[in-house]
Design a protein around this motif. Structure first.
Motif, PDB file in Angstrom:
ATOM      1  N   GLU A 399       0.831  -1.204   0.000  1.00 33.44           N
ATOM      2  CA  GLU A 399       0.000   0.000   0.000  1.00 33.44           C
ATOM      3  C   GLU A 399       0.871   1.263   0.000  1.00 33.44           C
ATOM      4  O   GLU A 399       0.654   2.192  -0.776  1.00 33.44           O
ATOM      5  N   GLU A 429      -4.050   3.264  -9.336  1.00 30.44           N
ATOM      6  CA  GLU A 429      -5.318   3.592  -8.673  1.00 30.44           C
ATOM      7  C   GLU A 429      -6.387   2.537  -8.909  1.00 30.44           C
ATOM      8  O   GLU A 429      -7.424   2.569  -8.267  1.00 30.44           O
ATOM      9  N   HIS A 430      -6.119   1.625  -9.829  1.00 30.08           N
ATOM     10  CA  HIS A 430      -7.166   0.679 -10.202  1.00 30.08           C
ATOM     11  C   HIS A 430      -7.411  -0.367  -9.118  1.00 30.08           C
ATOM     12  O   HIS A 430      -6.469  -0.924  -8.547  1.00 30.08           O
ATOM     13  N   GLU A 431      -8.687  -0.634  -8.904  1.00 30.34           N
ATOM     14  CA  GLU A 431      -9.089  -1.583  -7.870  1.00 30.34           C
ATOM     15  C   GLU A 431      -8.442  -2.966  -8.071  1.00 30.34           C
ATOM     16  O   GLU A 431      -8.000  -3.602  -7.102  1.00 30.34           O
ATOM     17  N   ALA A 432      -8.383  -3.418  -9.315  1.00 29.59           N
ATOM     18  CA  ALA A 432      -7.817  -4.743  -9.569  1.00 29.59           C
ATOM     19  C   ALA A 432      -6.348  -4.796  -9.147  1.00 29.59           C
ATOM     20  O   ALA A 432      -5.893  -5.757  -8.531  1.00 29.59           O
ATOM     21  N   ARG A 434      -4.873  -2.668  -7.015  1.00 30.58           N
ATOM     22  CA  ARG A 434      -4.805  -2.428  -5.567  1.00 30.58           C
ATOM     23  C   ARG A 434      -5.084  -3.692  -4.779  1.00 30.58           C
ATOM     24  O   ARG A 434      -4.468  -3.961  -3.752  1.00 30.58           O
ATOM     25  N   SER A 435      -6.046  -4.485  -5.274  1.00 30.07           N
ATOM     26  CA  SER A 435      -6.426  -5.681  -4.532  1.00 30.07           C
ATOM     27  C   SER A 435      -5.500  -6.858  -4.829  1.00 30.07           C
ATOM     28  O   SER A 435      -5.554  -7.877  -4.165  1.00 30.07           O
ATOM     29  N   TYR A 446      -9.185  -3.724 -18.730  1.00 32.78           N
ATOM     30  CA  TYR A 446      -9.611  -2.531 -17.985  1.00 32.78           C
ATOM     31  C   TYR A 446      -9.302  -1.199 -18.646  1.00 32.78           C
ATOM     32  O   TYR A 446      -9.806  -0.175 -18.235  1.00 32.78           O
TER      33      TYR A 446
END
Ligand code: ADP
Ligand code: ADP
Ligand code: MG
Length: 499
Positions: A399, A429-432, A434-435, A446
């Protein structure tokens, strides 16, 4: 053991500088080579001595093995570091270097030769227990037979050039009707790009992730691994974002992959720094892809999390020193992310966009490392890879490394060419991403150019930062702020823009 006193770096740009910096720290004198297009490059100025080896096209300069070896003789150089690309994986060159009585800072020509062929590599590791993607073990000679194998494996399949590299020479075939056309194209591409039409088939792994292991071997048979790097964010099968460690490996899988990578290296008597590439599927099964017998573009992320200078280790190994690092003593500390800053237009299919760097302001600060090879005002030549820089951030956690990356990207100001920076910010910044739930299809799944417009705020912030930097440089803001009034650079800028 032979102490290296003078090192020639047979490369250009950021990697030439990166190698020379370590050499300088070690008290080794450095020699740069350059083409006529690179006369003013930082790597030329950084070196203790520099020699022009020919005109701009690489075939007439950076790839001129005999000229480079001649320079070594004239300048009493005792070792050559090839960097990546150019002559780095050229077994004939490594052999010439050896025959000239010079040290090649890299593996033996024999190891380069074996691993230079993807099929040769698979054959070499056959004696070890290394998981392999289902496919044909040899070059395809009989099309009918290959088609039957493909049907057995199941579509989609990938036709690959055995001599392939840099993401070139690969073709996905979705169904049997497309097999023949795919083969024709793959073979002709392989011949034109690599002068070798040998192709083979691999099952196309669904939801593939690219995870690779860094290895180091000495000339006394000791081999260790320095954990993994994940490089699944790719365009054209080529990496743009890399990180270490991977967001998905468990300690157990990491240890297994590490063991396999060490075995792959052992299979070819490897010494030096090398990378064993694997593909990982959605069930976390991993399969050996190939070995790269050189320092990798993305090596800095490994350096950040291990605290080990890979170039320094390469030089020690080339001198004949035994490895002093023990596997058990190694541990992962923190997390590192790298983005490759290419002069490419992400809004236009990532096509190269070379030109002049009118503005070039580097990001700085805690946890930021920038390996670049240009200065403001310089022109990016069309003759070479359009990579401007590698931006690396390091934090205690994934993070934190990502947050630092976003901050660093926002500080980084480049004008005059389009770059991959806005795209890399989009990834961060993309959720994929980040996760941690992403694969090599990230871009196709995406990303559309419109996405970059949505990050308009980021651009605004960046422009505001640019203005702030400008004002700092040129003195105080020349506005009419009353005593005690707080004037933020951003609001000043907004005023100007609106007014
Ligand atoms: P890495 O594998 O180190 O992460 P890339 O996959 O981007 O880096 O490129 C792999 C290597 O192949 C680099 O050394 C690069 O210079 C080189 N390369 C780039 N384009 C080509 C090409 N068309 N053919 C062969 N090698 C290439
Ligand atoms: P190169 O020599 O060009 O680096 P690689 O074999 O390392 O070739 O493959 C490059 C990329 O292509 C991988 O990182 C991955 O994204 C994709 N790829 C290669 N083999 C497969 C496969 N069998 N299934 C799915 N994707 C693959
Ligand atoms: Mg590869």
């Amino acid at each position: 053991m032979t102490k290296i006193r003078k090192l020639l770096v047979a490369n250009r740009g950021e990697i030439a500088l990166r190698v020379m910096r370590t050499a300088r720290e070690m008290g080794i004198r450095t020699v740069a080579i350059y083409s006529e297009a690179d006369r003013l490059s930082p790597h030329v100025r950084y070196a203790d001595e520099a020699v022009c080896v020919g005109p701009a096209p690489s075939a007439e300069s950076y790839l001129k093995a005999d000229v480079i070896i001649d320079v070594c003789r004239k300048l009493n150089v005792d070792a050559i570091h090839p960097g990546y690309g150019f002559l780095s994986e050229n077994a004939a060159f490594a052999r010439l270097v050896r025959e000239a009585g010079l040290i090649f800072v890299g593996p033996s020509p024999e190891a380069i030769e074996i691993m230079g062929s993807k099929l040769g590599a698979k054959a070499a590791v056959a004696a070890y227990n290394i998981p392999m993607v289902p496919g044909t073990p040899d070059a395809i000679m009989d099309r009918g037979e290959a088609k039957r194998t493909a049907a057995q494996i199941g579509y989609p399949i990938l036709i690959k050039a055995s001599a392939g590299g840099g993401g070139k020479g690969m073709r996905i075939v979705e169904r049997e009707e497309e097999f023949d056309e795919g083969m024709d194209r793959a073979v002709s591409e392989a011949i034109s790009a690599f002068g070798d039409g040998s192709v083979f088939i691999e099952k196309y792994v669904t939801s593939p992730r690219h995870v690779e292991i860094q290895v180091l071997g000495d000339q006394h048979g000791n081999i260790i691994h320095l954990f993994e790097r994940e490089c699944s964010v790719q365009r054209r099968h080529q990496k743009v974002v890399e990180e270490a460690p991977s967001a998905i490996l468990t300690p157990q899988i990491r240890a297994e992959m590490g063991r396999c990578a060490v075995d792959v290296a052992r299979a070819c008597g490897y010494y030096g720094a090398g990378t064993v590439e694997f593909i990982v599927d959605d069930q976390l099964n991993f399969y050996f892809l190939e070995m790269n017998t050189r320092l990798q573009v993305e090596h800095p992320v490994t350096e950040q999390i291990t605290g080990i200078d890979l170039v320094k280790q390469m030089i020690y190994i080339a001198e004949g020193k035994p490895l002093e690092i023990r596997q058990e003593a190694l541990e992962i500390k923190g997390h590192a992310v790298e983005v490759r800053v290419y002069a490419e237009d992400p809004a236009n299919n990532f096509l190269p966009d070379v030109g002049t760097l009118h503005t070039y302001v580097r990001p700085q600060g805690n946890g930021v490392r920038l390996d670049d090879g240009f200065e403001e005002g310089m022109t990016i030549p069309i003759f070479y890879d359009p990579m401007i820089a590698k931006l690396i951030t390091y934090g205690a956690t994934r993070e934190e490394a990502i947050e630092k990356m976003i901050r660093a990207i926002d500080e980084y100001q480049i004008s005059g060419v389009q770059t991959t920076l806005p795209f890399c910010r989009f990834v961060m910044e993309h959720e994929a991403f980040r996760s941690g739930q992403f694969d090599t299809h990230f871009v196709q799944r995406y990303f559309t150019p419109e996405m970059l417009q949505q990050t308009g705020d980021a651009t605004e912030t960046r422009l505001a930062a640019a203005l702030a930097a400008y004002l700092l440089e040129t003195g105080k803001p020349k506005g009419k702020a009353a005593a005690g009034e707080v004037v933020t650079q951003k609001s000043k800028w907004r005023e100007r823009r609106l007014g």
